[in-house]
Design a protein around this motif. Structure first.
Motif, short mmCIF file in Angstrom:
data_model
loop_
_atom_site.label_atom_id
_atom_site.label_comp_id
_atom_site.label_asym_id
_atom_site.label_seq_id
_atom_site.Cartn_x
_atom_site.Cartn_y
_atom_site.Cartn_z
N UNK A 69 17.25 41.26 52.46
CA UNK A 69 16.55 41.25 53.74
C UNK A 69 15.56 40.08 53.76
N UNK A 70 15.42 39.48 54.92
CA UNK A 70 14.43 38.41 55.12
C UNK A 70 13.31 38.95 55.99
N UNK A 71 12.08 38.72 55.56
CA UNK A 71 10.89 39.14 56.29
C UNK A 71 10.25 37.89 56.89
N UNK A 72 10.00 37.94 58.19
CA UNK A 72 9.35 36.82 58.87
C UNK A 72 8.07 37.33 59.52
N UNK A 73 6.95 36.74 59.10
CA UNK A 73 5.64 37.14 59.63
C UNK A 73 5.13 36.04 60.55
N UNK A 74 4.68 36.47 61.72
CA UNK A 74 4.13 35.53 62.70
C UNK A 74 2.61 35.58 62.62
N UNK A 75 1.96 34.41 62.60
CA UNK A 75 0.50 34.37 62.50
C UNK A 75 -0.16 34.67 63.85
N UNK A 76 -0.31 35.93 64.16
CA UNK A 76 -0.92 36.32 65.43
C UNK A 76 -1.63 37.65 65.26
N UNK A 77 -2.42 38.00 66.24
CA UNK A 77 -3.10 39.29 66.26
C UNK A 77 -2.67 40.02 67.52
N UNK A 78 -2.15 41.27 67.42
CA UNK A 78 -1.86 41.99 66.18
C UNK A 78 -0.69 41.35 65.43
N UNK A 79 -0.62 41.63 64.14
CA UNK A 79 0.45 41.02 63.34
C UNK A 79 1.83 41.39 63.87
#
Length: 110
Positions: A69-79
């Motif tokens: 699995x690939x996890x992609x996190x976006x730099x924003x609020x809320x996460x």
């Protein structure tokens, strides 16, 4: 010395494959990512129903560590975090398809 049948069978490939998908939730997580392609954490949690946050988080970390699995996190609020199958994870989908076909063929066997 007498050779027992287990000596003639290489169980290592099967044991390795099962170690990547063992447990109640991993195959279900992979199934939903296969069907929906990309899911946010909350969508995945809703799809799985009774899974706890701790269990889902742990299972996703293991699937990511094992490159399924690939996890992609976006730099924003809320996460915002999205998950999808990796290329290696995609190669497991024929196995899931075979299980789905088997299930369809045998659901009414009761």
């Amino acid at each position: 010395m007498e050779m027992i049948e287990e000596d003639l069978v290489n169980v290592r490939p099967f044991a390795y494959a099962m170690s990547l998908i063992d447990g109640k939730w991993k195959v279900l997580i992979l199934f939903w990512l296969w069907k929906k392609e990309i899911l946010r954490y909350g969508e995945l949690k809703r799809a799985l129903g009774t899974i706890t946050h701790k269990m889902l988080s742990g299972q996703l970390k293991e699937l990511e560590k094992d490159d399924l699995v690939i996890r992609k996190e976006y730099p924003q609020v809320p996460p915002k975090v999205e998950y999808k199958l990796s290329q290696k994870g995609q190669t497991l989908m024929p196995v899931l398809q075979t299980l789905c076909t088997w299930g369809t063929d045998h659901m009414d066997d009761k």
